[in-house]
Design a protein around this motif. Structure first.
Motif, mmCIF file in Angstrom:
data_model
loop_
_atom_site.group_PDB
_atom_site.id
_atom_site.type_symbol
_atom_site.label_atom_id
_atom_site.label_comp_id
_atom_site.label_asym_id
_atom_site.label_seq_id
_atom_site.Cartn_x
_atom_site.Cartn_y
_atom_site.Cartn_z
ATOM 1 N N GLY A 38 0.896 -1.322 -0.209
ATOM 2 C CA GLY A 38 -0.164 0.154 -0.283
ATOM 3 C C GLY A 38 1.329 0.922 -0.140
ATOM 4 N N GLY A 53 6.366 8.518 -0.951
ATOM 5 C CA GLY A 53 6.631 9.588 0.057
ATOM 6 C C GLY A 53 7.748 9.370 0.597
ATOM 7 N N THR A 250 -9.330 -2.630 5.281
ATOM 8 C CA THR A 250 -7.605 -1.358 5.791
ATOM 9 C C THR A 250 -8.085 -0.244 5.191
HETATM 10 C C1 FAD Z 1 3.475 10.183 1.874
HETATM 11 C C2 FAD Z 1 2.906 9.627 3.078
HETATM 12 C C3 FAD Z 1 4.681 9.885 3.597
HETATM 13 C C4 FAD Z 1 4.948 8.833 4.879
HETATM 14 N N1 FAD Z 1 5.750 8.674 5.169
HETATM 15 C C5 FAD Z 1 5.418 8.106 6.691
HETATM 16 C C6 FAD Z 1 7.279 7.748 7.169
HETATM 17 O O1 FAD Z 1 8.112 8.137 7.152
HETATM 18 N N2 FAD Z 1 7.614 6.872 8.143
HETATM 19 C C7 FAD Z 1 5.859 6.414 8.218
HETATM 20 O O2 FAD Z 1 6.185 5.198 9.411
HETATM 21 N N3 FAD Z 1 5.422 6.101 7.719
HETATM 22 C C8 FAD Z 1 5.246 6.935 6.833
HETATM 23 N N4 FAD Z 1 3.800 7.427 5.980
HETATM 24 C C9 FAD Z 1 2.713 6.022 7.006
HETATM 25 C C10 FAD Z 1 2.605 4.572 6.412
HETATM 26 O O3 FAD Z 1 2.613 5.062 4.644
HETATM 27 C C11 FAD Z 1 1.280 4.228 6.680
HETATM 28 O O4 FAD Z 1 0.740 4.353 7.395
HETATM 29 C C12 FAD Z 1 1.442 2.691 6.010
HETATM 30 O O5 FAD Z 1 1.603 2.550 5.162
HETATM 31 C C13 FAD Z 1 -0.124 2.667 6.048
HETATM 32 O O6 FAD Z 1 -0.968 1.115 6.581
HETATM 33 P P1 FAD Z 1 -2.563 1.167 6.183
HETATM 34 O O7 FAD Z 1 -1.777 -0.442 5.656
HETATM 35 O O8 FAD Z 1 -2.919 1.943 7.275
HETATM 36 O O9 FAD Z 1 -3.017 1.542 4.348
HETATM 37 P P2 FAD Z 1 -2.556 0.981 3.083
HETATM 38 O O10 FAD Z 1 -0.934 1.041 2.693
HETATM 39 O O11 FAD Z 1 -3.584 2.425 2.058
HETATM 40 O O12 FAD Z 1 -2.628 0.163 2.736
HETATM 41 C C14 FAD Z 1 -4.540 -0.497 2.192
HETATM 42 C C15 FAD Z 1 -4.654 -1.645 1.121
HETATM 43 O O13 FAD Z 1 -5.373 -1.234 0.751
HETATM 44 C C16 FAD Z 1 -6.011 -1.377 -0.696
HETATM 45 N N5 FAD Z 1 -7.407 -1.229 -1.507
HETATM 46 C C17 FAD Z 1 -8.031 -0.544 -1.409
HETATM 47 N N6 FAD Z 1 -9.207 -0.502 -1.889
HETATM 48 C C18 FAD Z 1 -9.000 -1.794 -1.945
HETATM 49 C C19 FAD Z 1 -10.418 -2.606 -2.689
HETATM 50 N N7 FAD Z 1 -11.555 -1.742 -2.598
HETATM 51 N N8 FAD Z 1 -10.556 -3.906 -2.553
HETATM 52 C C20 FAD Z 1 -8.899 -4.342 -1.717
HETATM 53 N N9 FAD Z 1 -8.228 -3.775 -1.276
HETATM 54 C C21 FAD Z 1 -7.468 -2.485 -1.724
HETATM 55 C C22 FAD Z 1 -5.167 -0.576 -1.665
HETATM 56 O O14 FAD Z 1 -4.652 -0.786 -2.286
HETATM 57 C C23 FAD Z 1 -3.394 -0.685 -0.270
HETATM 58 O O15 FAD Z 1 -3.205 -1.836 -0.613
HETATM 59 C C24 FAD Z 1 3.877 8.049 5.089
HETATM 60 C C25 FAD Z 1 2.563 7.496 4.533
HETATM 61 C C26 FAD Z 1 2.764 8.785 3.193
HETATM 62 C C27 FAD Z 1 1.209 8.226 2.393
#
Ligand code: FAD
Length: 431
Positions: A38, A53, A250
């Motif tokens: 993600g 990023g 998520t």
């Molecule tokens: C620009 C940026 C910079 C960052 N910098 C840092 C940093 O320096 N250090 C740090 O620790 N963290 C950082 N983060 C935060 C970190 O990236 C996130 O906290 C973490 O990756 C979030 O994970 P998640 O699983 O909660 O969400 P996501 O990574 O968004 O996972 C959600 C998943 O759901 C999937 N999905 C969406 N819709 C559907 C659907 N309809 N059906 C099936 N699957 C679907 C997506 O493809 C994705 O793989 C940053 C984030 C961003 C955006």
């Protein structure tokens, strides 16, 4: 095709929260893309590796760090080289203790304001909080313009409940010293940070290690509908249906709500009120051996398109080909109006030349743009109530949102993983 998982929870999304929920609960994970990670994904373009990023690890969480160890994710440690570009020069991060390069009048205003700061009524919003904590000089020179550029809204529309130790407050002696000379300090959570050391992989090393430990992630499975009555997720417009006992999601809250056939008026209002910014990530491969030894630079001023740039090749080895460098620029935008690719590239490149980061004669080997629609959740004054309404409603349907965009919180990668873990473990007991 029908699949029955009625004896189990299933997980939507294979970002770090979803992978972590799958890992800790032993649940199957369904992911829309053909890769995991993600927002913590990384990809290569002609030998240059880019994250979505800037991504660095600043976690002090023992559980998370030992989990990475068990997953064989090796990390390198770095001492921050963070900077701010303001008034045509570079000052070390944090700005509050490094004003020595700024005009005398600006320095005096910042320091005088800081001396008088910290008093008065409790602030009603993030803008007032910045003024109260740091004084009007620091607030108007750096903090407010940066916040406006980064969040894409006025900080007066935001709360400051998310700040924690993200905006460090220094001691007065450090502020005064910083008026006279550059200081390398340990202020802030990322004075030292870590990054996965796997050559040519990037931050995605964490997701890759985690995905190996769970039952195969089901890729190219985009949830396109949920029937909460029969507890079934419909994937790829009906290509596959999976029955579940409990659903861990998520995926971003607004997308999740859209998958449900209908919802009460208060849920509709709550979801319409959710706000987030979007980030266009502009990645460049430069044909020059050592562009800089810095890690990142913040740009508060409005005439520069990006709010931050970073140099991925300085995080660990192998993220760009020998004798080259890479730059990643982040530009905040409104999801309804994504900037046009060519225009954006041109503007970013000309701003990099204008600020002296690259030379107009530098050969640019790679030009790439990634649009991250869900960037940072905006903590406006409705967020808390809206999220509660949505979570209560979803929980009543046996749907459990977690992760950065499911919890709708400003979560770092380690916190997103912990969010997935907590949700899986709490359901595990009830499943
Ligand atoms: C620009 C940026 C910079 C960052 N910098 C840092 C940093 O320096 N250090 C740090 O620790 N963290 C950082 N983060 C935060 C970190 O990236 C996130 O906290 C973490 O990756 C979030 O994970 P998640 O699983 O909660 O969400 P996501 O990574 O968004 O996972 C959600 C998943 O759901 C999937 N999905 C969406 N819709 C559907 C659907 N309809 N059906 C099936 N699957 C679907 C997506 O493809 C994705 O793989 C940053 C984030 C961003 C955006």
């Amino acid at each position: 095709m029908e699949e029955n998982r009625k004896d189990s929870a299933i997980v939507l999304g294979a970002g770090l929260a979803g992978l972590s929920a799958g890992y800790h609960g032993g649940f199957p994970v369904y992911e829309a893309a053909n890769y995991s990670g993600g927002a913590s994904y990384s990809y290569a373009v002609d030998g240059f590796v880019f994250d979505i990023g800037i991504h660095i690890l600043q976690s002090k969480d023992d559980y998370f760090l030992s989990l990475l160890k068990n997953l064989n994710v090796d990390l390198v440690s770095r001492q921050r080289s963070g900077w701010i570009y303001s008034y045509g020069c570079l000052s070390r991060y944090p700005f509050q203790v490094n004003t020595s390069h700024l005009p005398w009048l600006v320095r005096a205003r910042c320091v005088a304001g800081f001396i008088a700061a910290g008093k008065g009524n409790s602030p009603a919003n993030y803008e007032q909080w910045m003024i109260q904590q740091f004084g009007p000089g620091f607030a108007s020179t750096f903090l407010i313009p940066y916040a406006e550029k980064f969040w894409g809204c006025s900080p007066s529309e935001m709360t400051f409940e998310w700040v924690g130790n993200r905006v460090p407050r220094p001691r007065l002696t450090e502020v005064i010293k910083g008026m006279l000379a550059d200081q390398e300090t340990k202020l802030g959570t990322h004075a030292y940070f870590q990054y996965p050391s796997d050559k040519g992989v990037g931050f995605a090393a964490i997701a890759r290690a985690l995905e190996k430990k769970i039952e195969p992630v089901h890729y190219r499975m985009k949830a396109t509908g949920i029937d909460p009555q029969t507890k079934t997720v419909i994937f790829n417009d009906g290509e596959k249906r999976v029955g579940y006992r409990r659903l861990i999601s998520t995926i971003p809250l607004p997308e999740l709500i859209r998958l449900l056939p209908q919802h009460p008026a208060e849920v509709k209002t709550a979801v319409e009120r959710l706000r987030h910014n979007s980030i266009a990530v502009v990645n460049l491969g430069i044909n020059r051996a050592v562009l800089t030894d810095k890690h990142w630079v913040h740009f508060p001023e409005k005439d520069i398109s990006f709010f931050r740039i970073s140099f991925p090749g300085n995080f660990t080895d192998g993220l760009n080909p020998p004798e080259t460098s890479s730059i990643q620029a982040e530009v905040s935008y409104d999801a309804a109006q994504p900037p046009e690719r060519e225009e954006l590239l041109q503007k970013v490149i000309s701003d990099l030349v204008k600020t002296g980061i690259i030379d107009g004669k530098d050969e640019i080997l790679v030009k790439d743009v990634f649009y991250q629609k869900y960037g940072y959740v905006v903590y406006d004054h409705h967020r808390r109530d809206s999220v509660k309404t949505l979570h209560d409603y979803l929980n009543s349907l046996d749907i459990y949102p977690c992760g950065r965009y499911g919890a709708w919180e400003y979560l770092w990668s380690d916190e997103a993983m912990q969010s997935g873990r907590r949700t899986a473990e709490s359901l595990g007991k009830r499943c």
